[in-house]
Design an enzyme around this catalytic site. Structure first.
Site, PDB file in Angstrom:
ATOM      1  N   GLY B  26      -5.296 -83.459  33.042  1.00 16.68           N
ATOM      2  CA  GLY B  26      -4.949 -82.176  33.646  1.00 16.68           C
ATOM      3  C   GLY B  26      -3.515 -81.746  33.449  1.00 16.68           C
ATOM      4  N   CYS B 236     -34.401 -64.932  30.147  1.00 17.73           N
ATOM      5  CA  CYS B 236     -34.091 -64.616  28.747  1.00 17.73           C
ATOM      6  C   CYS B 236     -35.298 -63.932  28.106  1.00 17.73           C
ATOM      7  CB  CYS B 236     -33.738 -65.889  27.980  1.00 17.73           C
ATOM      8  SG  CYS B 236     -33.523 -65.614  26.206  1.00 17.73           S
ATOM      9  N   CYS B 239     -36.475 -66.434  24.969  1.00 22.35           N
ATOM     10  CA  CYS B 239     -37.117 -67.751  25.147  1.00 22.35           C
ATOM     11  C   CYS B 239     -37.709 -67.937  26.545  1.00 22.35           C
ATOM     12  CB  CYS B 239     -36.135 -68.879  24.858  1.00 22.35           C
ATOM     13  SG  CYS B 239     -34.892 -69.121  26.142  1.00 22.35           S
ATOM     14  N   CYS B 260     -30.222 -65.502  26.516  1.00 22.73           N
ATOM     15  CA  CYS B 260     -29.365 -66.686  26.671  1.00 22.73           C
ATOM     16  C   CYS B 260     -28.038 -66.461  25.959  1.00 22.73           C
ATOM     17  CB  CYS B 260     -30.025 -67.925  26.047  1.00 22.73           C
ATOM     18  SG  CYS B 260     -31.383 -68.590  26.995  1.00 22.73           S
ATOM     19  N   CYS B 266     -31.121 -71.548  23.461  1.00 25.80           N
ATOM     20  CA  CYS B 266     -32.218 -70.587  23.328  1.00 25.80           C
ATOM     21  C   CYS B 266     -33.181 -71.030  22.211  1.00 25.80           C
ATOM     22  CB  CYS B 266     -31.649 -69.200  23.017  1.00 25.80           C
ATOM     23  SG  CYS B 266     -32.772 -67.843  23.367  1.00 25.80           S
TER      24      CYS B 266
END
Lengths: 178, 274
Positions: B26, B236, B239, B260, B266
Site C-alpha cells: 500500500g 446481460c 450471455c 457484461c 461474457c
C-alpha cells in the site's frame, strides 16, 4: 567462449525474487551467473543508483564493474550480501524512515540449505499460516523481529541455498517458533 | 531493439521499486518513470511495470474497462508483443500477467498471476490534500483524518459516500491506498486476492503493490454497510449473466440494453465454461 544473455538471466531471476518476496516461505529457483547464485542475484538487483556491501569470498569486482553500483559500508548500503547468515549484519543495517521506509537494506544471505528452525509464518503473501524451516537460530529470529517491530520500518531477507534455491522473508512476515 | 523495449538500467530501477512496494503493501514508492511510445496518461505506468516483470514464459492479457478489444488495450497488447514476442490471450484463466485499466476481472484470479493496474492518480490523499509533501507526511503518520472527514460529510449530507469509483482502501491495516478508478463493485475483490497486484502510475512516477493474501478493506464507518453498484432486475443481453458488472448501452432507437463489462467473462458464460 560461451555466450551469456545476462539480461535474460536478470529477468528470470527477478521473477524468482519477486515471487519469493510476494509469497514469503515459498521456494524459487535462481539461475547462476559465473557459476554463482549470489552473483546472479547481485547482477539482477544492482545498478548505478544502488549501493551494496559484501561480506564474503566471491569475486564481486566484476559485478561492481558490470552494474556500476557503489560499494558502501554495512550500515548504509541498499543491499547487503553475505556468505554466511550473520545476526550482527542484520542488527546494524538501515531500516528506512517513517517517511521513506523503502530506504532500507535488503539482505541476501547464503546458506547450505533451509534446514534449521521450524517456524510458522503469517502475514501478507501467506494464505493463513505456513509452516517452514528456516536456516536461522532463535537469536537471529529475535533480531529479525526487533528490526521489523515498527512497520513500515524494517528489512527484507533472501536466503540463498547451495542448490540455488531462494526463500524470502518480508518485513511484514510474522514468525513464531513451532 | 532490446527485449521489452526498456534498457536494463530502467528495468532495474522499476524492479527495485516493485520489490520495495511488495515489501511495504500500500505504500507509494517513487521511481524514475521513462518516456514511453505512448502518451503519458495512457497507461505508461502499467506498461513500464509489465515490461519490467515480463519474460519469455509469460502469457499476457490486456484489458481496458474489462474489454480486450478496445483501442487502448489492443495497442498496448500489440506493443508489448512486438517487443517481447510473448504469448497473448484474452482468457483470464490462461494469463500469467493481466494489465488492466479500471477493472478487476470477473473470473477469480489465482496464485501465480500478476494483475498490473494502470493508475492515473496514485495518491488517495490528493482528493483532500493537494500538497504532496504534506500528503507524504500524512501517510508517514497514518493520519487519514481528512479522508474520514470527507466520508463523514458525505454520509451526514447524503446518507452514504458519494465516491463511485477509486474508493479509498486500507491495506494491511496501515496505508490508505488508491485502488485506481475501479468501480466500487471491484473494491472487495482486492481483499485476500490470490494474485499479486501491482500498480503503476507513469505520469506521476509512482509504483505500489498489494501482495497476495493481503487484507484490503474499504474505508468506511463501522455502522455503515459498504454498498456496491446494483444491477437488480437487469442482466446481460448477450450471455444472460446476472452476476457481473454490466455496461448500460443506448441503442440508436433509444432503447437501453445491458451487457457484461468483462468480455472474457461474457464469452466464457456464453460457452458454458464458467
Amino acid at each position: 567462449m560461451k555466450n551469456i544473455d545476462i539480461e535474460k538471466l536478470n529477468r528470470d531471476n527477478f521473477k524468482a525474487l519477486m515471487n519469493a518476496l510476494s509469497l514469503p516461505g515459498t521456494i524459487n529457483k535462481i539461475e547462476p551467473l559465473f557459476q554463482s547464485g549470489l552473483l546472479a542475484i547481485a547482477n539482477t538487483l544492482l545498478y548505478s543508483q544502488t549501493s551494496f556491501y559484501y561480506n564474503g569470498l566471491e569475486e564481486f569486482t566484476l559485478i561492481e564493474a558490470i552494474t556500476n553500483s557503489k560499494s558502501e559500508n554495512k550500515n548504509n548500503c541498499d543491499y547487503l550480501f553475505a556468505d554466511n547468515i550473520c545476526k550482527t549484519l542484520l542488527e546494524n543495517s538501515k531500516i528506512g524512515t517513517v517517511k521513506d521506509p523503502e530506504f532500507s537494506t535488503t539482505h541476501i544471505f547464503k546458506c547450505k540449505d533451509f534446514k534449521g528452525l521450524n517456524v510458522r509464518l503469517s502475514g501478507p503473501g501467506i494464505d493463513g499460516t505456513k509452516e517452514v524451516s528456516l536456516p536461522i537460530d532463535r537469536e537471529f529470529l529475535e533480531v529479525f523481529k526487533k528490526k521489523n517491530s515498527f512497520f513500515p520500518l524494517g528489512n527484507e531477507i533472501f536466503f540463498l541455498s547451495d542448490n540455488l534455491e531462494i526463500l524470502a522473508l518480508s518485513r511484514t512476515t510474522k514468525i513464531e517458533v513451532v | 531493439m532490446r527485449y521489452a523495449f526498456l534498457d536494463e538500467e530502467a528495468k532495474k530501477e522499476i524492479r527495485r521499486s516493485i520489490l520495495k512496494a511488495i515489501a511495504i503493501p500500500g505504500y507509494i514508492v517513487s521511481f524514475a518513470s521513462r518516456e514511453m511510445p505512448v502518451a503519458r496518461g495512457w497507461g505508461t505506468g502499467g506498461l513500464q511495470v509489465t515490461l519490467a516483470i515480463i519474460n519469455e514464459s509469460d502469457t499476457l492479457k490486456v484489458i481496458d474497462q474489462g474489454c480486450d478489444g478496445s483501442v487502448n488495450a489492443v495497442n498496448i497488447r500489440n506493443f508489448i508483443h512486438s517487443v517481447t514476442n510473448v504469448k497473448t490471450t484474452t482468457s483470464t484463466k490462461e494469463a500469467s500477467i493481466i494489465q488492466t485499466r479500471h477493472r478487476v476481472p470477473e473470473i477469480e484470479l489465482k496464485e501465480g498471476q500478476t494483475l498490473v493496474y494502470q493508475v492515473p492518480m496514485p495518491d488517495i490523499l490528493e482528493t483532500v490534500e493537494p500538497n504532496t509533501a504534506k500528503a507524504k507526511l500524512m501517510h508517514a503518520n497514518a493520519n487519514y483524518s481528512k479522508l474520514w472527514v470527507l466520508l463523514y460529510e458525505d454520509t451526514s449530507m447524503f446518507g452514504d459516500s458519494r465516491i463511485s469509483n477509486r474508493y479509498p482502501v486500507l491495506v494491511n491495516n496501515r496505508y490508505a491506498m488508491d485502488p485506481s478508478p475501479i468501480p466500487k463493485y471491484d473494491t472487495l475483490k482486492l481483499n485476500n486476492c490470490k494474485a499479486l497486484q501491482l500498480f503503476g502510475a507513469g505520469r506521476e512516477k509512482k509504483i505500489y503493490a498489494i501482495p497476495p493474501y493481503t487484507k484490503v478493506e474499504p474505508l468506511k464507518f463501522e455502522d455503515k454497510e459498504f454498498k456496491v453498484e446494483s444491477f437488480q432486475g437487469h442482466f446481460c443481453n448477450r450471455c444472460g449473466s446476472k452476476n457481473s458488472f454490466l455496461d448500460e448501452v443506448y441503442l440508436d432507437d433509444g432503447r437501453v440494453k445491458y451487457f457484461c463489462n468483462d468480455t472474457d467473462y461474457c464469452d466464457m458464460n456464453l460457452q458454458g465454461k464458467l
